[in-house]
Design a protein around this motif. Structure first.
Motif, PDB file in Angstrom:
ATOM      1  N   UNK A 216       0.815  -1.219   0.000  1.00  0.00           N
ATOM      2  CA  UNK A 216       0.000   0.000   0.000  1.00  0.00           C
ATOM      3  C   UNK A 216       0.849   1.269   0.000  1.00  0.00           C
ATOM      4  N   UNK A 217       1.931   1.295   0.760  1.00  0.00           N
ATOM      5  CA  UNK A 217       2.767   2.489   0.812  1.00  0.00           C
ATOM      6  C   UNK A 217       3.412   2.767  -0.540  1.00  0.00           C
ATOM      7  N   UNK A 218       3.824   1.718  -1.267  1.00  0.00           N
ATOM      8  CA  UNK A 218       4.382   1.938  -2.601  1.00  0.00           C
ATOM      9  C   UNK A 218       3.344   2.569  -3.523  1.00  0.00           C
ATOM     10  N   UNK A 219       2.115   2.123  -3.420  1.00  0.00           N
ATOM     11  CA  UNK A 219       1.045   2.681  -4.249  1.00  0.00           C
ATOM     12  C   UNK A 219       0.823   4.153  -3.916  1.00  0.00           C
ATOM     13  N   UNK A 220       0.826   4.464  -2.630  1.00  0.00           N
ATOM     14  CA  UNK A 220       0.639   5.857  -2.228  1.00  0.00           C
ATOM     15  C   UNK A 220       1.791   6.736  -2.696  1.00  0.00           C
ATOM     16  N   UNK A 221       2.998   6.183  -2.702  1.00  0.00           N
ATOM     17  CA  UNK A 221       4.148   6.969  -3.161  1.00  0.00           C
ATOM     18  C   UNK A 221       3.974   7.410  -4.605  1.00  0.00           C
ATOM     19  N   UNK A 222       3.399   6.537  -5.454  1.00  0.00           N
ATOM     20  CA  UNK A 222       3.143   6.924  -6.847  1.00  0.00           C
ATOM     21  C   UNK A 222       2.153   8.089  -6.907  1.00  0.00           C
ATOM     22  N   UNK A 223       1.160   8.074  -6.009  1.00  0.00           N
ATOM     23  CA  UNK A 223       0.150   9.139  -6.023  1.00  0.00           C
ATOM     24  C   UNK A 223       0.691  10.446  -5.478  1.00  0.00           C
ATOM     25  N   UNK A 224       1.449  10.360  -4.382  1.00  0.00           N
ATOM     26  CA  UNK A 224       1.835  11.570  -3.669  1.00  0.00           C
ATOM     27  C   UNK A 224       2.981  12.328  -4.339  1.00  0.00           C
ATOM     28  N   UNK A 225       3.546  11.765  -5.401  1.00  0.00           N
ATOM     29  CA  UNK A 225       4.557  12.529  -6.138  1.00  0.00           C
ATOM     30  C   UNK A 225       3.902  13.574  -7.044  1.00  0.00           C
ATOM     31  N   UNK A 226       2.555  13.517  -7.123  1.00  0.00           N
ATOM     32  CA  UNK A 226       1.805  14.465  -7.952  1.00  0.00           C
ATOM     33  C   UNK A 226       1.085  15.484  -7.075  1.00  0.00           C
ATOM     34  N   UNK A 227       0.914  16.706  -7.568  1.00  0.00           N
ATOM     35  CA  UNK A 227       0.125  17.686  -6.815  1.00  0.00           C
ATOM     36  C   UNK A 227      -1.341  17.276  -6.775  1.00  0.00           C
TER      37      UNK A 227
END
Length: 413
Positions: free
Chosen positions: A189-200
């Motif tokens: 789950x944290x890896x998935x969130x990292x992909x999202x949170x690199x975007x504004x």
């Protein structure tokens, strides 16, 4: 051409991204199908209404013809359709093949990946915790998960209702490359969130609707933190067991109960069609990893639409169920999205898409009618998901005043 990653939404409203439901679309057409296996019909008890047509032999023939027409036009290998009403009959029938290589027939007892229908289970788990007074829908996600953009303002309600403004991780180019280069790899789950949170963020919390798998990953983490258990175990013990869903599971890896259908997708690095049955669904996790069968989905359709278990007990309190079914409008005319659930022309439920599979599970409360469609491809036909094409064709026949209509719209990039 639309980039494949714009479809990696693991189900529903993929069209609802400012549309409704699904996964990646890399172009490429499905190969020619082997001769269709004979349709397999399963007698079913007829589980009411003036708003659905009686399922007479003539109507059944119309349904046969409509389903087979969509299969031909959309090049669908196999599909199973179930329609149930309390007093107007039932229709359960499979068409085509579960396995192109062997010609094994599609049958109603096969396990299928259900993509974003998983969201209905994850949000139900969340609502159970709300009912218990352990969390509140208007709590912010920042109270439970650190590092979320706007986390001190985005509420759990906004996450469940697809109004957070967060970027959808399955639209990230890097994620798409990672997934398609090795579809057997696990994601956390944290890896998935990292992909999202690199975007504004796309917009401020609550400003508008935007379908987003990131929301459900966060809600899954909330359920785990508050319950002190894995999401899979919590869903199994508090939802699946009480509802009697014996053939539904939240996989922890790429396990897939047999018998199951093989699933055909073009969501690949090359765009060529591949069998995705053994791919790891962890990238969908709380947003799209679950597996089920037609019979279980029939039960779940009514349960999630009413908040009531088959034995009459409540899964969700009436007051909270009413909140769940408050469905603000979406960009699609005639549709609304509540808390992990949509309403399309009166049909309440969700659809789902994961590489190789699509599904649609909806209930029409006004007449207690249920429709379930499961199929073994997620390859679009002229920009439309096959599950939507089936839902539209079937409801035009059985409920002409309540036609399931989800026109495809551009996905948010």
């Amino acid at each position: 051409m639309t980039h494949p990653s714009t479809r990696l939404r693991s189900g529903v409203v993929a069209a609802l991204t400012t549309a409704l439901l699904a996964v990646p679309a890399a172009g490429g057409a499905a190969g020619s199908l082997p001769p269709a296996a004979p349709a397999v019909e399963q007698p079913s008890p007829s589980p009411s209404g003036d708003e659905v047509r009686e399922l007479t032999p003539a109507v059944r023939r119309q349904l046969d013809a409509a389903v087979q027409r969509v299969m031909r036009e959309a090049n669908v290998p196999g599909v199973t359709v179930g329609v149930w009403t309390p007093d107007r009959g039932a229709y359960v029938k499979s068409f085509g093949v579960a396995d192109r290589n062997t010609g094994r027939a599609m049958t109603p007892n096969l396990s299928m990946r259900i993509g974003s229908e998983t969201k209905t289970f994850t949000v139900t788990a969340l609502l159970e915790l709300v009912d218990q007074g352990r969390i509140g829908l208007d709590d912010t996600i920042g109270q439970y998960v650190e590092g979320v953009p706007n986390g001190d303002r985005i509420t759990l309600r906004q996450l469940a209702g697809m109004r957070s403004g967060l970027f959808n991780y399955s639209e990230d180019e890097g994620f798409f490359k990672a997934l398609t280069s090795d579809p057997y790899r696990p994601f956390t789950p944290r890896q998935l969130l990292d992909y999202a949170f690199r975007h504004p963020v796309l917009f401020q919390p609550g400003e508008k609707f935007s379908y987003c798998n990131t929301n459900l990953i966060l809600l899954g983490l909330v359920v785990e933190r508050i319950s002190g258990r894995s999401l899979a175990d919590y869903i199994n013990d508090t939802i699946l067991d009480p509802a009697g869903l014996d053939h539904t599971l939240f996989p922890t890896g790429s396990e897939f109960p047999t018998p199951h259908a093989q699933g055909y997708t073009d969501q690949t690095a090359t765009g060529r069609v591949e069998d995705a049955a053994d791919w790891n669904p962890s990238w969908g996790w709380a947003a799209g990893a679950m597996i089920s069968r037609l019979g279980d989905l029939r039960v779940w359709a009514r349960t999630v639409a009413t908040g009531q278990l088959p034995n009459g007990d409540r899964l969700i309190s009436p007051a909270l169920q009413k909140e769940r079914l408050t469905t603000p409008s979406t960009p699609i005319p005639g549709s609304g999205y509540g808390l992990g659930i949509f309403d399309v022309q009166g049909w309440i439920g969700h659809n789902g898409s994961l590489p190789g599979y699509e599904s649609l599970t909806v209930h029409l409360p006004s007449v207690q009618a249920t429709l379930v469609v499961v199929l073994n491809t997620d390859i679009d036909h002229r920009g439309q998901e096959p599950s939507t094409l089936f839902g539209n064709a079937i409801t035009k026949i059985i409920s002409p005043d309540h036609v399931f209509d989800l026109p495809a719209q551009p996905a948010a990039r």
